[in-house]
Structures are given as structure tokens and as C-alpha cells.
Design a protein around this motif. Sequence first.
Motif, PDB file in Angstrom:
ATOM      1  N   ARG A  88      31.437  22.105  15.390  1.00 20.34           N
ATOM      2  CA  ARG A  88      32.194  23.212  14.785  1.00 20.34           C
ATOM      3  C   ARG A  88      32.514  22.911  13.324  1.00 20.34           C
ATOM      4  O   ARG A  88      32.542  23.803  12.492  1.00 20.34           O
ATOM      5  N   ALA A  91      29.345  23.543  11.470  1.00 20.37           N
ATOM      6  CA  ALA A  91      29.124  24.981  11.375  1.00 20.37           C
ATOM      7  C   ALA A  91      30.031  25.602  10.301  1.00 20.37           C
ATOM      8  O   ALA A  91      29.604  26.492   9.556  1.00 20.37           O
ATOM      9  N   LEU A  92      31.273  25.126  10.198  1.00 19.50           N
ATOM     10  CA  LEU A  92      32.185  25.622   9.164  1.00 19.50           C
ATOM     11  C   LEU A  92      31.657  25.277   7.771  1.00 19.50           C
ATOM     12  O   LEU A  92      31.638  26.121   6.877  1.00 19.50           O
ATOM     13  N   ALA A  94      28.558  24.753   6.949  1.00 18.66           N
ATOM     14  CA  ALA A  94      27.372  25.584   6.724  1.00 18.66           C
ATOM     15  C   ALA A  94      27.782  27.008   6.350  1.00 18.66           C
ATOM     16  O   ALA A  94      27.153  27.632   5.477  1.00 18.66           O
ATOM     17  N   GLU A  95      28.830  27.515   6.975  1.00 14.97           N
ATOM     18  CA  GLU A  95      29.332  28.851   6.656  1.00 14.97           C
ATOM     19  C   GLU A  95      29.868  28.904   5.217  1.00 14.97           C
ATOM     20  O   GLU A  95      29.600  29.852   4.481  1.00 14.97           O
ATOM     21  N   LEU A  96      30.615  27.876   4.821  1.00 11.61           N
ATOM     22  CA  LEU A  96      31.124  27.816   3.450  1.00 11.61           C
ATOM     23  C   LEU A  96      29.972  27.803   2.442  1.00 11.61           C
ATOM     24  O   LEU A  96      29.985  28.540   1.451  1.00 11.61           O
ATOM     25  N   GLU A  97      28.974  26.982   2.726  1.00 11.95           N
ATOM     26  CA  GLU A  97      27.823  26.885   1.822  1.00 11.95           C
ATOM     27  C   GLU A  97      27.067  28.210   1.752  1.00 11.95           C
ATOM     28  O   GLU A  97      26.732  28.689   0.664  1.00 11.95           O
ATOM     29  N   ALA A  98      26.801  28.824   2.890  1.00  9.98           N
ATOM     30  CA  ALA A  98      26.043  30.071   2.924  1.00  9.98           C
ATOM     31  C   ALA A  98      26.768  31.211   2.200  1.00  9.98           C
ATOM     32  O   ALA A  98      26.130  32.086   1.612  1.00  9.98           O
ATOM     33  N   ALA A  99      28.092  31.177   2.219  1.00  3.47           N
ATOM     34  CA  ALA A  99      28.880  32.229   1.574  1.00  3.47           C
ATOM     35  C   ALA A  99      29.089  31.979   0.080  1.00  3.47           C
ATOM     36  O   ALA A  99      29.738  32.779  -0.593  1.00  3.47           O
ATOM     37  N   TYR A 101      30.592  29.198  -1.415  1.00  6.02           N
ATOM     38  CA  TYR A 101      31.823  28.472  -1.756  1.00  6.02           C
ATOM     39  C   TYR A 101      31.621  27.501  -2.920  1.00  6.02           C
ATOM     40  O   TYR A 101      32.430  27.455  -3.842  1.00  6.02           O
ATOM     41  N   LEU A 154      36.830  33.299   3.298  1.00  5.66           N
ATOM     42  CA  LEU A 154      36.550  31.907   3.664  1.00  5.66           C
ATOM     43  C   LEU A 154      37.835  31.125   3.936  1.00  5.66           C
ATOM     44  O   LEU A 154      37.882  30.304   4.849  1.00  5.66           O
ATOM     45  N   ARG A 157      38.799  32.016   7.312  1.00  6.83           N
ATOM     46  CA  ARG A 157      37.889  31.376   8.277  1.00  6.83           C
ATOM     47  C   ARG A 157      38.279  29.920   8.512  1.00  6.83           C
ATOM     48  O   ARG A 157      38.228  29.433   9.645  1.00  6.83           O
TER      49      ARG A 157
END
Length: 170
Positions: A88, A91-92, A94-99, A101, A154, A157
Amino acid sequence: MKASLPGSTLVFITIACASRPAAPPSAEGTPTVSAAAAGQVVTLYRSPCYGGCPVYSLSVTADGLVSYEGSAGVRHRGSATARMPAARVSALLAELEAAGYFGFANRYRPSEPVCGRYVPDAPTVITSARLGTRIKRIEHDYGCGAAPMALRVLESRIDVVLGSGRWTGR
């Protein structure tokens, strides 16, 4: 009569300024919001404001140790810890990078050109993330009208993934 008016105004201004919440901690003085410290990979700090803003910090290590410190406007004051799966945390990140950040400005503060129109007395959120050798720290004053909405999303999130609601009651 005229002489007493300026003195009264001065006292009012002095009292109003004295009651303003403390400014958010600086980068040097706040290890809880530096992803480089103690193996933390994501951190979040929410500052005081004039209203009932919750004041707390969160951090998580790569292996899933979540640390919380609440000081005002939260259900649980003091320190607490929890565990979450390392997947998790990954995944967080990866989410920050994809958005995007790591591409945001470092500071959305009134003194910065990226702030845009400014509304005073809003809280500040300081986040940081470490992904590999990249480390990013962002100060986001919520009074800055030009800050990207994606940054606010973010920040939320991070709260959701790290489970701050169990301690803040929000």
C-alpha cells in the motif's frame, strides 16, 4: 477624544496579531515532515488556523509503519502508530508520482509567484515524499488560489491511505 482613538486601534491590532496561530514549522525544525528522516517515505503535517482546523502529523516508512502525532482539533491527542502493508505504501508513492507530485512547486505561500490570489488565515499542509533518490517537500498554504487542485487531492489521499481518520475523527 481624537487622541484616544489611535491608541485604541493600536491595542486592537496588537491583540489581533497576538492571537494568530503559529506559522507552520520550517524545513530545518520539523523532522516529522522530512521524508529523508528516519526512513520515512511519505509525511503530512496540517497546521493550525483561525477556525477548528485539525493539527497533526503523519508519516509512513517503506515497510508500512505509520506514525501519528495529534495536537489540536483531533479526537486523539498525542502519539499513535499503526501498520499497513508495504504494498500500500508503494501504491501510494506510485499514485503521487503518476499525479505529478514531484513536478509541483516546492512552496505555495503568499510570498511566492505561484500562489496567485491569496486569502489569509487558511491552514498550511506540508507534505514530503521519497521515491528512490528523489525527495520532494511541498508547503501548501490553502489561501493560495493558484495552487493545483491535484495537490489538495493528493494531500487527502495521503490522509485516506495512512488512515488518519481513526485518530482525527475526520
